[in-house]
Write a protein that holds these residues in place. Structure first.
Motif, PDB file in Angstrom:
ATOM      1  N   HIS A  83      20.018  72.556  68.316  1.00 30.37           N
ATOM      2  CA  HIS A  83      20.685  71.507  68.012  1.00 30.37           C
ATOM      3  C   HIS A  83      21.634  72.200  66.738  1.00 30.37           C
ATOM      4  CE1 HIS A  83      22.718  67.784  68.870  1.00 30.37           C
ATOM      5  NE2 HIS A  83      22.764  67.694  67.426  1.00 30.37           N
ATOM      6  N   ASP A  84      22.798  72.462  66.903  1.00 31.42           N
ATOM      7  CA  ASP A  84      24.158  71.995  65.918  1.00 31.42           C
ATOM      8  C   ASP A  84      24.439  71.305  65.529  1.00 31.42           C
ATOM      9  OD1 ASP A  84      22.764  74.736  65.707  1.00 31.42           O
ATOM     10  OD2 ASP A  84      24.592  75.307  66.953  1.00 31.42           O
ATOM     11  N   ILE A  85      24.769  71.163  64.234  1.00 34.27           N
ATOM     12  CA  ILE A  85      25.216  69.953  63.979  1.00 34.27           C
ATOM     13  C   ILE A  85      26.135  70.044  62.485  1.00 34.27           C
ATOM     14  CG2 ILE A  85      23.889  68.749  62.518  1.00 34.27           C
ATOM     15  CD1 ILE A  85      25.142  66.105  62.870  1.00 34.27           C
ATOM     16  N   TRP A  86      26.792  69.455  61.633  1.00 30.28           N
ATOM     17  CA  TRP A  86      28.071  70.277  61.219  1.00 30.28           C
ATOM     18  C   TRP A  86      29.752  69.407  61.088  1.00 30.28           C
ATOM     19  CZ3 TRP A  86      28.182  72.736  66.372  1.00 30.28           C
ATOM     20  CH2 TRP A  86      29.300  72.346  66.771  1.00 30.28           C
ATOM     21  N   LYS A  87      30.227  69.659  59.308  1.00 26.36           N
ATOM     22  CA  LYS A  87      30.849  68.860  59.335  1.00 26.36           C
ATOM     23  C   LYS A  87      32.374  68.990  59.541  1.00 26.36           C
ATOM     24  CE  LYS A  87      29.429  65.410  56.592  1.00 26.36           C
ATOM     25  NZ  LYS A  87      29.372  64.146  56.618  1.00 26.36           N
ATOM     26  N   LEU A  88      32.984  68.368  60.682  1.00 21.64           N
ATOM     27  CA  LEU A  88      34.298  68.682  61.123  1.00 21.64           C
ATOM     28  C   LEU A  88      35.603  69.931  60.086  1.00 21.64           C
ATOM     29  CD1 LEU A  88      35.775  65.985  63.391  1.00 21.64           C
ATOM     30  CD2 LEU A  88      34.479  67.820  63.966  1.00 21.64           C
ATOM     31  N   ASN A  89      35.130  69.737  58.527  1.00 23.70           N
ATOM     32  CA  ASN A  89      36.493  69.801  57.817  1.00 23.70           C
ATOM     33  C   ASN A  89      35.449  71.021  56.835  1.00 23.70           C
ATOM     34  OD1 ASN A  89      33.874  69.299  56.504  1.00 23.70           O
ATOM     35  ND2 ASN A  89      35.578  67.723  54.524  1.00 23.70           N
TER      36      ASN A  89
END
Length: 341
Positions: A83-89
């Motif tokens: 699972h990956d998660i990141w900030k859109l900016n």
């Protein structure tokens, strides 16, 4: 064959708890893994729920726990879920990745929380709301484990029964086995030891030295640790003044001799004693002996302890504890540059 429909997993991912309650098949097994990627139910729930702002995430995970999902269930080696998660900016600068293979939901949650915390500290990215949510999940898991612990089979007996067994334990004239410890000897009864432990039964009935002499060498343990072990074995109670080092030594004996009932009692004793000062030794014992209940309590404790989190970030913990808390191991040492002349 039990039914494992994909819509259940889709409802979990969307936190559609009302639909899930209404439509989950009666024969659905809460130990199922995902039909394709083999993640566990609670891994799937945590990694999808914590990014939502619906407010239903806690209800979802609580319901899964109450229904029978196990936070200690590990995804096996077939699991391919990452699972990956990141900030859109800033995708590249904020990306956090967690791999579920060979981990349980508690470890996945703790590992993700630690990765986000490290990302926040090193790059000042704002993960606080997610870290807080993951901490609440760990609290839920800890409460669930504690509740199950309290439900462990116990019965009430009259105090006279306990007193009878305790008086038998200390009746030296009837002892026919001796434990020789680091600082003295203590006696016991072969019939009791053999009934409680298959290991001691084999030793005492064999042609080995222990079987011939009826003397068991435990020179790595102190007399008070063996006494504590025997108190729990005979009567399940103790009036001794016990600290974590004595309990850990007694745990070593009960685990080595496969006295499961005493091991469970010692897990409970160590849970009550757990604090920053003895976390390393208790967590290491839990990890090395694969004591599921004690491991989960240690993971939950670590998530709330500032001292443990500091040691975790600097990897100043035993290797087994680093693995328990989702770290791969100690950092690689720097390779010194060499010059030729």
């Amino acid at each position: 064959m039990a039914n494992n429909p994909e819509f259940v997993w889709d409802c979990i991912a969307r936190a559609e708890i009302d639909v899930l309650k209404a439509l989950t098949p009666d024969d659905f097994s809460w130990s199922f893994t995902h039909p394709s990627n083999k993640a566990t139910l609670l891994q799937w729930a945590v990694l999808h729920s914590f990014v939502m702002a619906s407010g239903k995430d806690m209800d979802m995970i609580s319901w899964l726990l109450d229904s029978g999902a196990d936070p200690l269930q590990k995804a096996d080696t077939r699991c391919t879920y990452t699972h990956d998660i990141w900030k859109l900016n800033d995708k590249e600068g904020t990306k956090v990745t967690v791999d579920c293979k060979n981990l349980c939901a508690i470890t996945v949650t703790a590992k993700l929380r630690q990765l986000m915390d490290a990302n926040l500290r090193s790059k000042q990215h704002r993960w606080e709301c997610y870290i807080e949510r993951l901490t609440r999940y760990l609290d839920l898991f800890a409460e669930h484990i504690a509740k199950k612990k309290r439900q462990r089979d116990k019965i009430s007996v009259d105090a006279s029964v306990v007193e009878m067994w305790e008086s038998l334990r200390v009746q030296t004239s009837t002892h026919d086995v001796t434990f020789r410890t680091d600082n003295g000897t203590i006696g016991a009864h072969q019939i009791v030891l053999s009934r409680a432990s298959p290991v001691l039964a084999a030793m005492l009935s064999s042609s080995m030295v222990e079987g011939q002499s009826k003397c068991i060498q435990v020179e790595t343990a102190k007399k008070n640790a063996v006494t504590f072990f025997l108190e729990l074995l005979y009567s399940g109670t103790s009036c001794s003044d016990i600290d974590s080092s004595i309990a850990l030594s007694a745990l070593e004996l009960s685990h080595q001799w496969q006295v499961d009932g005493v091991t469970m009692m010692l897990e409970g004793a160590l849970e009550a004693m757990l604090e920053d000062a003895n976390f390393d030794s208790i967590a290491q014992a839990a990890a090395l002996k694969d004591l599921r209940r004690l491991k989960s309590v240690c993971v939950a404790f670590a998530s709330k302890s500032r001292a443990v989190q500091l040691n975790l970030r600097s990897r100043n913990l035993p290797h087994a504890v680093l693995l328990l808390l989702g770290k791969e191991g100690p950092p690689k040492s720097e390779v010194k540059k060499r010059r030729t002349f």
